[in-house]
Design an enzyme around this catalytic site. Structure first.
Site, PDB file in Angstrom:
ATOM      1  N   LEU A  43       0.838  -1.133  -0.016  1.00 50.88           N
ATOM      2  CA  LEU A  43      -0.073  -0.075  -0.084  1.00 50.88           C
ATOM      3  C   LEU A  43       0.662   1.512   0.115  1.00 50.88           C
ATOM      4  O   LEU A  43       1.926   1.279   0.855  1.00 50.88           O
ATOM      5  CB  LEU A  43      -0.759   0.030   1.289  1.00 50.88           C
ATOM      6  CG  LEU A  43      -2.319  -0.896   1.204  1.00 50.88           C
ATOM      7  CD1 LEU A  43      -2.913  -0.817   2.504  1.00 50.88           C
ATOM      8  CD2 LEU A  43      -3.077  -0.065  -0.027  1.00 50.88           C
ATOM      9  N   ASP A  44       0.768   2.297  -0.710  1.00 50.45           N
ATOM     10  CA  ASP A  44       1.157   3.498  -0.589  1.00 50.45           C
ATOM     11  C   ASP A  44       1.268   4.051   0.535  1.00 50.45           C
ATOM     12  O   ASP A  44       0.385   3.800   1.457  1.00 50.45           O
ATOM     13  CB  ASP A  44       0.451   4.624  -1.721  1.00 50.45           C
ATOM     14  CG  ASP A  44       0.802   3.992  -3.259  1.00 50.45           C
ATOM     15  OD1 ASP A  44       1.587   3.350  -3.429  1.00 50.45           O
ATOM     16  OD2 ASP A  44       0.167   4.803  -4.128  1.00 50.45           O
ATOM     17  N   PRO A  45       2.504   5.087   1.041  1.00 50.84           N
ATOM     18  CA  PRO A  45       2.269   5.480   2.292  1.00 50.84           C
ATOM     19  C   PRO A  45       1.035   6.229   2.652  1.00 50.84           C
ATOM     20  O   PRO A  45       0.673   6.116   3.708  1.00 50.84           O
ATOM     21  CB  PRO A  45       3.468   6.461   2.194  1.00 50.84           C
ATOM     22  CG  PRO A  45       4.436   5.433   1.212  1.00 50.84           C
ATOM     23  CD  PRO A  45       3.650   4.996   0.362  1.00 50.84           C
TER      24      PRO A  45
END
Length: 300
Positions: A43-45
């Site tokens: 997952l992206d930050p």
């Protein structure tokens, strides 16, 4: 409690914004005193939501998960394009052109089904041994190969025409970049667009309602004691496969690598992949083929 008390399985974490998926794993290693941890998809930050964390022997499931569908609630703004395709990036272009809800609804069908998607430069995809985001941070852009993904559904949940902001509900296959869908939608509308927030609401059959917030676990006086009752058994990852049960003698032979006669195991008449159980519980995945039962993956 000690590490010996931590069973293998899946701990469903609600990832907070600002953490990478690897950050979450690092935090959990410290909290749970367990080195064998992995996750089922980055997952992206800035993203939040469902992050299934694999524990112990369950880490062997990461490359054979049968259900790859994931669902997201993605917020966006039109009229602004950035180098990262989300609101955290450098603005590349802006447009004041108004966009109606009807125009968006007209464009959405082209983003459903099997579509080709170009991975963004700010992504974890590797090219010649280098992560694209590493090259992007150096100001380097390289040629990328489009990949086929599947968008099972994409719906406009809300849209504010005055601010050109809205929310999409998207269900898709693994490897899909939601921010790229939003960027491409903005380009199709002639104004550009970028993602402003992202929440994964389901993954691999698990829902965000079933997840344990990471910050809640961190705040606990005994995180291990809190985590253990929340660990999902490994076999739940493979619930779509039918089940085979072995006798005690068959279990012993199977564990010793003997190819069992499918005709002697109830329910093993048809070829295919099965969850296989012995007298001690879940053993792993097996394949019935040509009248034999063969090991696919062991989890005992």
């Amino acid at each position: 409690m000690t590490t010996e008390n931590l069973p293998g399985g899946v701990l469903l974490i609600d990832k907070p914004s600002g953490y990478t998926s690897f950050d979450v794993i690092a935090v959990l290693r410290g909290l749970l005193h367990e080195k064998r941890l992995g996750h089922t998809g980055t997952l992206d930050p800035m993203a939040t939501g469902v992050l299934p964390v694999l524990i112990g022997k369950a880490t062997g499931a990461s490359d054979i998960l049968p259900i790859d569908e994931k669902s997201y609630r993605a917020e966006f703004v039109l009229g602004k394009s950035t180098d990262t395709q989300d609101i955290t990036g450098k603005v590349l272009s802006e447009s004041l052109k108004p966009v109606s809800e009807e125009e968006i609804l007209e464009k959405l069908p082209q983003f459903r089904g099997a579509i080709s998607q170009l991975p963004p430069m700010y992504s974890a995809v590797s090219v010649n041994g280098k992560r694209l985001y590493e090259l992007a941070r150096q100001g380097v852009s390289v040629e990328r190969t489009p990949r086929e993904i599947t968008v099972y559904s994409i719906e406009l949940e809300r849209y504010d025409e005055s601010g050109r902001t809205g929310t999409l509900l998207i269900s898709c296959s693994k490897g899909t970049y939601i921010r790229t869908i939003i960027s491409d939608l903005g380009d199709a509308l002639g104004v550009g667009g970028c993602m402003t927030a992202l929440r994964r609401i389901s993954a691999h059959g698990f829902k965000v309602e079933d997840c344990l917030p990471l910050e809640e676990l961190r705040a606990s006086e005994n995180p291990l004691e809190m985590a253990i009752p929340r660990i999902v058994p490994t076999d739940k990852l493979f619930g779509c496969y039918p089940k085979l049960n072995l006798s005690e003698a068959q279990t012993r032979m199977y564990k010793n690598g003997v190819k069992l006669d499918a005709g002697r195991v109830r329910g093993a008449k048809e070829d295919g992949i099965f969850r296989i159980y012995g007298n001690s519980g879940f053993l792993g995945l097996c394949k019935v083929q040509n009248g034999e039962i063969r090991i696919v993956k062991n989890f005992w």
